[in-house]
Design a protein around this motif. Structure first.
Motif, PDB file in Angstrom:
ATOM      1  N   SER A 120      34.256  -7.025 -23.714  1.00  0.00           N
ATOM      2  CA  SER A 120      34.766  -7.577 -22.463  1.00  0.00           C
ATOM      3  C   SER A 120      34.011  -8.839 -22.052  1.00  0.00           C
ATOM      4  O   SER A 120      32.889  -9.078 -22.477  1.00  0.00           O
ATOM      5  CB  SER A 120      34.668  -6.529 -21.351  1.00  0.00           C
ATOM      6  OG  SER A 120      33.319  -6.210 -21.076  1.00  0.00           O
ATOM      7  N   HIS A 123      32.583  -6.693 -16.683  1.00  0.00           N
ATOM      8  CA  HIS A 123      32.749  -5.255 -16.504  1.00  0.00           C
ATOM      9  C   HIS A 123      31.947  -4.824 -15.289  1.00  0.00           C
ATOM     10  O   HIS A 123      31.033  -5.518 -14.850  1.00  0.00           O
ATOM     11  CB  HIS A 123      32.325  -4.472 -17.752  1.00  0.00           C
ATOM     12  CG  HIS A 123      30.888  -4.689 -18.133  1.00  0.00           C
ATOM     13  ND1 HIS A 123      30.491  -5.751 -18.910  1.00  0.00           N
ATOM     14  CD2 HIS A 123      29.768  -4.003 -17.833  1.00  0.00           C
ATOM     15  CE1 HIS A 123      29.180  -5.703 -19.083  1.00  0.00           C
ATOM     16  NE2 HIS A 123      28.709  -4.657 -18.436  1.00  0.00           N
ATOM     17  N   LEU A 138      39.329  -7.987 -20.560  1.00  0.00           N
ATOM     18  CA  LEU A 138      39.430  -8.447 -21.943  1.00  0.00           C
ATOM     19  C   LEU A 138      40.289  -9.702 -21.978  1.00  0.00           C
ATOM     20  O   LEU A 138      41.441  -9.678 -21.532  1.00  0.00           O
ATOM     21  CB  LEU A 138      40.060  -7.370 -22.822  1.00  0.00           C
ATOM     22  CG  LEU A 138      39.109  -6.256 -23.244  1.00  0.00           C
ATOM     23  CD1 LEU A 138      38.817  -5.332 -22.101  1.00  0.00           C
ATOM     24  CD2 LEU A 138      39.663  -5.524 -24.416  1.00  0.00           C
TER      25      LEU A 138
END
Length: 141
Positions: A120, A123, A138
């Motif tokens: 990612s 997060h 993402l």
């Protein structure tokens, strides 16, 4: 680590705004194959296959963690946010933050949060009422 970093814990933060997408209510890990299949079918065919694979992996890791450790109801979603996808999973354990495994043999598991952080660009997690939500962004490109 890569793009993101799980570090000692995940940052307490709100996710970016997101719109239209998919959502599921889950009660058992046995439901995850159907969720993965629906996500495969519904993600735009123009999206690269590696992005679909990353979305499937992140959703599966987050949802299985919530179902195994989160207690109570679990809700999962994959939505669009600008040039990315937001994967978010809520569970009923608002008191326990997501905590990546540290100094554990990889064969014992528990490395999913590290993997999600690697895949990612952002997060985090937050609490709303009696629910905890763990999320990851993402990129589409």
């Amino acid at each position: 680590m890569g793009r993101g970093s799980a570090g000692a814990g995940w940052p307490a933060a709100s996710p970016p705004p997101a719109c239209d997408g998919l959502q599921w209510r889950l009660s058992d890990v046995a439901e995850l194959p159907l969720v993965r299949e629906e996500l495969r079918r519904r993600i735009d065919a123009q999206e690269p296959a590696d992005l679909r694979d990353r979305l499937l992996l992140v959703l599966d890791e987050m949802a299985s963690n919530a179902l195994r450790h989160g207690g109570g109801r679990v809700e999962a979603s994959v939505r669009r946010t600008g040039n990315a996808f937001l994967v978010a999973v809520s569970d009923g354990d608002a008191r326990t933050p997501p905590t990546p495994a540290v100094d554990r043999d990889p064969s014992e598991g528990g490395l999913g949060l590290h993997l999600i952080a690697e895949l990612s660009t952002a997060h985090g997690w937050y609490v709303e009422g009696d629910a905890k939500t763990v999320w990851a962004v993402l990129p589409r490109t």
